[in-house]
Design an enzyme around this catalytic site. Sequence first.
Site, short mmCIF file in Angstrom:
data_model
loop_
_atom_site.label_atom_id
_atom_site.label_comp_id
_atom_site.label_asym_id
_atom_site.label_seq_id
_atom_site.Cartn_x
_atom_site.Cartn_y
_atom_site.Cartn_z
N LYS A 79 0.87 -1.18 0.00
CA LYS A 79 0.00 0.00 0.00
C LYS A 79 0.90 1.23 0.00
CE LYS A 79 -3.79 2.10 2.68
NZ LYS A 79 -4.63 1.99 3.90
N SER A 154 -9.60 1.99 2.98
CA SER A 154 -8.67 2.67 2.14
C SER A 154 -7.64 1.77 1.46
CB SER A 154 -7.93 3.73 2.95
OG SER A 154 -7.11 3.14 3.93
N SER A 178 -9.97 -0.31 7.26
CA SER A 178 -9.37 -0.14 5.93
C SER A 178 -8.65 -1.36 5.36
CB SER A 178 -8.38 1.03 5.94
OG SER A 178 -9.08 2.26 5.84
#
Lengths: 508, 102
Positions: A79, A154, A178
């Site tokens: 990420k 996210s 997330s």
Amino acid sequence: MTLPTQYPSIASLGKALRERRISALELATDALQAARNGADPHLFLHIDDDLTRAQARAADALLERGNAGPLTGIPIAHKDLFVTRGWRTTAASRMLADYVSPFDATVVERLEQAGTVSLGKLSCDEFAMGSGNENSAFGALQNPHDPERIPGGSSGGSAAAVAAGLVLGATGTDSGGSVRQPAAYCGVSGIKPTYGTVSRHGVIAYASSLDQAGVLAHSAADLVPLLDTMSGFDERDSTSLESCDGVANAPGRIAAAHDAWRHQFSQAGRQPLAGLRIGVPQEFFGSGLAAEVADAVEAALQVFEALGALRVDISLPLTRLAIPAYYVIAPAEASSNLARFDGVHFGYRAPHYQDLADMIRRSRSEALGPEVRKRILVGTYVLSHGYYDAYYLQAQRVRRMVANDYQQALDEACDIIMGPVTPGVARRRGDHDDDPIADWLGDIYTLGANLVGLPALSIPCGRGGPAARLPIGLQIIGRHFDEGRLLALADCFQQHTDWHQYTPRQTS
Amino acid sequence: MALTEQDITRLAQLASLQMDRASLAQAQTDFTRILGLIETLQSVDTTGIEPMAHPLEARQSVTLRLQKDIPEPPHTQAALDACLRNAPAAHDGLFLVPTVIE
């Protein structure tokens, strides 16, 4: 093409690598090509063939010498909230569009030392603020199961990359759901461990008392070596724990606990989970939960019952109030954390300005996206004179009450808690554009684990939506430091079901 | 409760954000919805409950470690350059900003 389908797990691909039936470099070369030609052009924010190949060659050297571990040569991706030396780190923000970190995040360093091969950086919501990846400054992402829909957020890029078969694991962060929510929407498995077990050093800070790094993969069995490698004490993170109830916080802790639970289950015959008490919070099944999600979770609970587990009704009365508590505390911490983006030390600087203060204001306003600016304003408001006690301290008091409720349930009534991850399946892109809190309300089932620091995971347990193509997730929340048992339970479920093997249909 | 344009302007100032007319109006609309949500916290009786800042605080004593205030190696030009490379403007090992004092 995607990763070779004859090696669907980290264990099987790792075995093929160690037996030299395939080399890490061959694998990385194919994987890079697949990542570049993937269906979603916005998925990766930075790919660098040379950096990936260098890691693959290092993995091959280890494999050649017989020094390989379970993750050596395994393709993963990070990420873009984890800083990386080499690859740019943007947090999906214009603010950091050209940022290159002088150091690696501890998680990145540990995974590299374990021999993983990173394909690069995956898009996410800007500074991890969002639930659908629509807040990335570099383009919204597609759900691999339906390109018209969000992958969640996210860590949406991480979930989508795993679901699309481009990597076998991807790092994520989870401050309010997330990791778990995109895992649910994309039909992959994802875990957020206990707060303090995985280092936050090098994870771009959003809400420091809630942020925790986690990981996503195809199955619980694949999550075990990834999370085990990532976790451990790190003196560079002031909230990193040295010990987890007397057991050293170090690689090996989670894997050993997982193996012990797995062994115990395998010895127990046809009722491997006999004696396990599953707490089912009634507040997780109230109005607002889609019938198809409720049905899928119910079916999963019946699988656990068939395996010997006992179901216990519990109550977490403050479930709904966890939403305002979170959306006071998280923006408050975010407004403080994001004060560092000032156009002076790193990041974007506005081209035109009058003086220093004007330069800082313009740089922040031009480079931070609307959701980020919104949360900074909310945080500034709840911390400002006259409102601090009414909002911020009140939210922290409610947080303690939420903690007491979870603690009481897990101490007295049950061993673990199960319920839905999300109120529904992945929504269409753009559906919530006009409502500033619609996405926030969807975090209802995931926020509690963050407020209280509990480990929680999401595994696929069904499908819904049009033509039943969209994955549904089951959430399992455990006691603090019980990651090993959570993963063993999830693995037990996946031995008896095949929801985790459902891959996106080829649409083209 | 709703915030006035002046309220939002004041918040933006505190947060070092610049807002044009359109974004002020948008923020006002957003705040009405957001305050409606967070005001529900007032319905909880929290008498006698201590605020909780750290997620594990309710179950164990939490002490945050402080790092020793000593620079970590390497103290090399290359390390310094790596840190300054991301600065929008730097010179001679320093971050440059617009003139503050004439």
